[in-house]
Design a protein around this motif. Structure first.
Motif, PDB file in Angstrom:
ATOM      1  N   GLY A  48     -11.105   8.507  -9.839  1.00  0.00           N
ATOM      2  CA  GLY A  48     -12.176   8.693  -8.872  1.00  0.00           C
ATOM      3  C   GLY A  48     -12.902   7.421  -8.483  1.00  0.00           C
ATOM      4  N   ARG A  49     -12.579   6.314  -9.143  1.00  0.00           N
ATOM      5  CA  ARG A  49     -13.244   5.040  -8.855  1.00  0.00           C
ATOM      6  C   ARG A  49     -12.354   4.207  -7.937  1.00  0.00           C
ATOM      7  NH1 ARG A  49     -14.101   0.213 -13.299  1.00  0.00           N
ATOM      8  NH2 ARG A  49     -14.786  -1.403 -11.849  1.00  0.00           N
ATOM      9  N   VAL A  50     -12.952   3.600  -6.937  1.00  0.00           N
ATOM     10  CA  VAL A  50     -12.199   2.729  -6.039  1.00  0.00           C
ATOM     11  C   VAL A  50     -11.972   1.396  -6.734  1.00  0.00           C
ATOM     12  CG1 VAL A  50     -12.150   1.549  -3.823  1.00  0.00           C
ATOM     13  CG2 VAL A  50     -13.150   3.838  -3.983  1.00  0.00           C
ATOM     14  N   LEU A  51     -10.691   1.018  -6.873  1.00  0.00           N
ATOM     15  CA  LEU A  51     -10.324  -0.253  -7.488  1.00  0.00           C
ATOM     16  C   LEU A  51      -9.823  -1.190  -6.396  1.00  0.00           C
ATOM     17  CD1 LEU A  51      -8.423   1.076 -10.647  1.00  0.00           C
ATOM     18  CD2 LEU A  51     -10.801   0.324 -10.486  1.00  0.00           C
ATOM     19  N   SER A  52     -10.490  -2.305  -6.250  1.00  0.00           N
ATOM     20  CA  SER A  52     -10.104  -3.264  -5.203  1.00  0.00           C
ATOM     21  C   SER A  52      -8.816  -3.974  -5.604  1.00  0.00           C
ATOM     22  CB  SER A  52     -11.217  -4.279  -4.984  1.00  0.00           C
ATOM     23  OG  SER A  52     -11.350  -5.125  -6.120  1.00  0.00           O
ATOM     24  N   ARG A  53      -8.142  -4.551  -4.616  1.00  0.00           N
ATOM     25  CA  ARG A  53      -6.951  -5.340  -4.897  1.00  0.00           C
ATOM     26  C   ARG A  53      -7.292  -6.535  -5.795  1.00  0.00           C
ATOM     27  NH1 ARG A  53      -6.614  -3.191   0.048  1.00  0.00           N
ATOM     28  NH2 ARG A  53      -4.633  -2.250   0.723  1.00  0.00           N
ATOM     29  N   GLU A  54      -8.485  -7.098  -5.591  1.00  0.00           N
ATOM     30  CA  GLU A  54      -8.922  -8.230  -6.407  1.00  0.00           C
ATOM     31  C   GLU A  54      -9.011  -7.836  -7.879  1.00  0.00           C
ATOM     32  OE1 GLU A  54     -12.630 -11.424  -6.617  1.00  0.00           O
ATOM     33  OE2 GLU A  54     -12.724  -9.713  -5.251  1.00  0.00           O
ATOM     34  N   VAL A  55      -9.628  -6.687  -8.147  1.00  0.00           N
ATOM     35  CA  VAL A  55      -9.767  -6.204  -9.530  1.00  0.00           C
ATOM     36  C   VAL A  55      -8.401  -5.917 -10.146  1.00  0.00           C
ATOM     37  CG1 VAL A  55     -10.514  -4.231 -10.929  1.00  0.00           C
ATOM     38  CG2 VAL A  55     -12.099  -5.291  -9.314  1.00  0.00           C
ATOM     39  N   LEU A  56      -7.532  -5.247  -9.406  1.00  0.00           N
ATOM     40  CA  LEU A  56      -6.208  -4.907  -9.925  1.00  0.00           C
ATOM     41  C   LEU A  56      -5.370  -6.153 -10.182  1.00  0.00           C
ATOM     42  CD1 LEU A  56      -5.440  -1.780  -7.720  1.00  0.00           C
ATOM     43  CD2 LEU A  56      -6.015  -1.824 -10.163  1.00  0.00           C
ATOM     44  N   LEU A  57      -5.445  -7.125  -9.286  1.00  0.00           N
ATOM     45  CA  LEU A  57      -4.682  -8.354  -9.461  1.00  0.00           C
ATOM     46  C   LEU A  57      -5.143  -9.093 -10.724  1.00  0.00           C
ATOM     47  CD1 LEU A  57      -2.417  -9.752  -7.832  1.00  0.00           C
ATOM     48  CD2 LEU A  57      -4.180 -11.198  -6.810  1.00  0.00           C
ATOM     49  N   SER A  58      -6.443  -9.076 -10.951  1.00  0.00           N
ATOM     50  CA  SER A  58      -6.995  -9.743 -12.121  1.00  0.00           C
ATOM     51  C   SER A  58      -6.649  -9.010 -13.413  1.00  0.00           C
ATOM     52  CB  SER A  58      -8.518  -9.850 -11.985  1.00  0.00           C
ATOM     53  OG  SER A  58      -9.110 -10.334 -13.169  1.00  0.00           O
ATOM     54  N   GLN A  59      -6.815  -7.672 -13.424  1.00  0.00           N
ATOM     55  CA  GLN A  59      -6.616  -6.886 -14.640  1.00  0.00           C
ATOM     56  C   GLN A  59      -5.145  -6.756 -15.023  1.00  0.00           C
ATOM     57  OE1 GLN A  59      -8.998  -5.643 -16.695  1.00  0.00           O
ATOM     58  NE2 GLN A  59     -10.489  -6.696 -15.425  1.00  0.00           N
ATOM     59  N   VAL A  60      -4.271  -6.602 -14.040  1.00  0.00           N
ATOM     60  CA  VAL A  60      -2.862  -6.326 -14.316  1.00  0.00           C
ATOM     61  C   VAL A  60      -2.025  -7.603 -14.384  1.00  0.00           C
ATOM     62  CG1 VAL A  60      -0.785  -5.129 -13.496  1.00  0.00           C
ATOM     63  CG2 VAL A  60      -3.046  -4.036 -13.299  1.00  0.00           C
ATOM     64  N   TRP A  61      -2.316  -8.550 -13.485  1.00  0.00           N
ATOM     65  CA  TRP A  61      -1.497  -9.769 -13.424  1.00  0.00           C
ATOM     66  C   TRP A  61      -2.207 -10.995 -13.990  1.00  0.00           C
ATOM     67  CZ3 TRP A  61      -0.982  -5.839  -9.957  1.00  0.00           C
ATOM     68  CH2 TRP A  61       0.326  -5.390  -9.706  1.00  0.00           C
ATOM     69  N   GLY A  62      -3.528 -10.853 -14.219  1.00  0.00           N
ATOM     70  CA  GLY A  62      -4.284 -11.980 -14.745  1.00  0.00           C
ATOM     71  C   GLY A  62      -4.419 -13.116 -13.754  1.00  0.00           C
ATOM     72  N   LEU A  63      -4.401 -12.777 -12.458  1.00  0.00           N
ATOM     73  CA  LEU A  63      -4.452 -13.793 -11.408  1.00  0.00           C
ATOM     74  C   LEU A  63      -5.750 -13.702 -10.619  1.00  0.00           C
ATOM     75  CD1 LEU A  63      -0.843 -13.313  -9.976  1.00  0.00           C
ATOM     76  CD2 LEU A  63      -1.607 -15.059 -11.608  1.00  0.00           C
TER      77      LEU A  63
END
Length: 218
Positions: free
Chosen positions: A167-182
């Motif tokens: 239910g929470r909107v996850l930005s591309r920035e957050v996902l890139l940081s959390q999953v790829w560490g970039l």
């Protein structure tokens, strides 16, 4: 409130255990025969079961085996006057979480109950379920409607982010940081590509695009 099922056909023992657990803050239900207990346990709704071995209709060992055969992982503590090593081994091999011989002190039983509940809570924290999708974090295993789905390491990490934040909107920035560490790269479409992969494997209806912002797990 934690709900404990007491399966015991001796009224005095059942009442003693029920009263003690109630005073310790637990909700309890008493069932006196094996067949009814089997139906209740498989039906779910209990956080832990105290299961006597000597029961009418079905003995405790048979109830335990049938419950485990149905896939239930609820903690089950066996209560029995049988103290032989053979009986203890039979109970543990059948899937018992613990084995308490009678007579027992309530303090000992309560300590066993608390310990098994802590273990159950810790195990549950390693399994994330949202709708028909389940992730087993320790085993790195994903299932949809009970069917295992093969995910790459990045796909699994991305799925974990979504299921931990429904239910929470996850930005591309957050996902890139959390999953790829970039750090965020506005020219990268790696998140979009992997979201497409996940939709194909877990179900397109689960991940909604929030235009100009990111994605949300429904």
């Amino acid at each position: 409130m934690t709900h404990i099922l007491i399966v015991e056909d001796e009224p005095q023992i059942a009442s003693f255990v029920c009263r003690g657990l109630g005073n310790a803050g637990y909700e309890t239900t008493i069932i006196e025969d094996g067949a009814t207990a089997l139906e209740a346990i498989v039906g779910g709704g209990y956080d832990l079961v105290l299961l006597d071995v000597g029961l009418p209709t079905l003995d405790g060992f048979e109830v335990l085996r049938l419950v485990r055969a149905q896939g239930s992982t609820v903690p089950i503590i066996m209560l029995t006057a049988r103290t032989s090593t053979r009986d203890t081994v039979e109970g543990l091999d059948a899937g018992a979480s613990d084995y308490v011989p009678k007579p027992f002190t309530f303090e000992e039983l309560l300590a066993r109950v608390r310990s098994r509940l802590r273990e159950s809570t810790a195990a549950a924290a390693m399994i994330i379920t949202q709708g028909d999708v389940e992730l087993d974090i320790l085993a790195r295993r994903a299932t949809v409607s009970g069917q295992e789905v093969e995910l790459s390491a990045r796909e699994f990490a991305l799925a974990e982010q979504f299921l931990r934040n429904p239910g929470r909107v996850l930005s591309r920035e957050v996902l890139l940081s959390q999953v790829w560490g970039l750090d965020f790269d506005p020219g990268s479409n790696v998140v979009d590509v992997y979201v497409r992969y996940l939709r194909g494997k877990l179900g397109a209806e689960h991940i909604v695009t929030i235009r100009g912002t990111g994605y949300r797990w429904e």
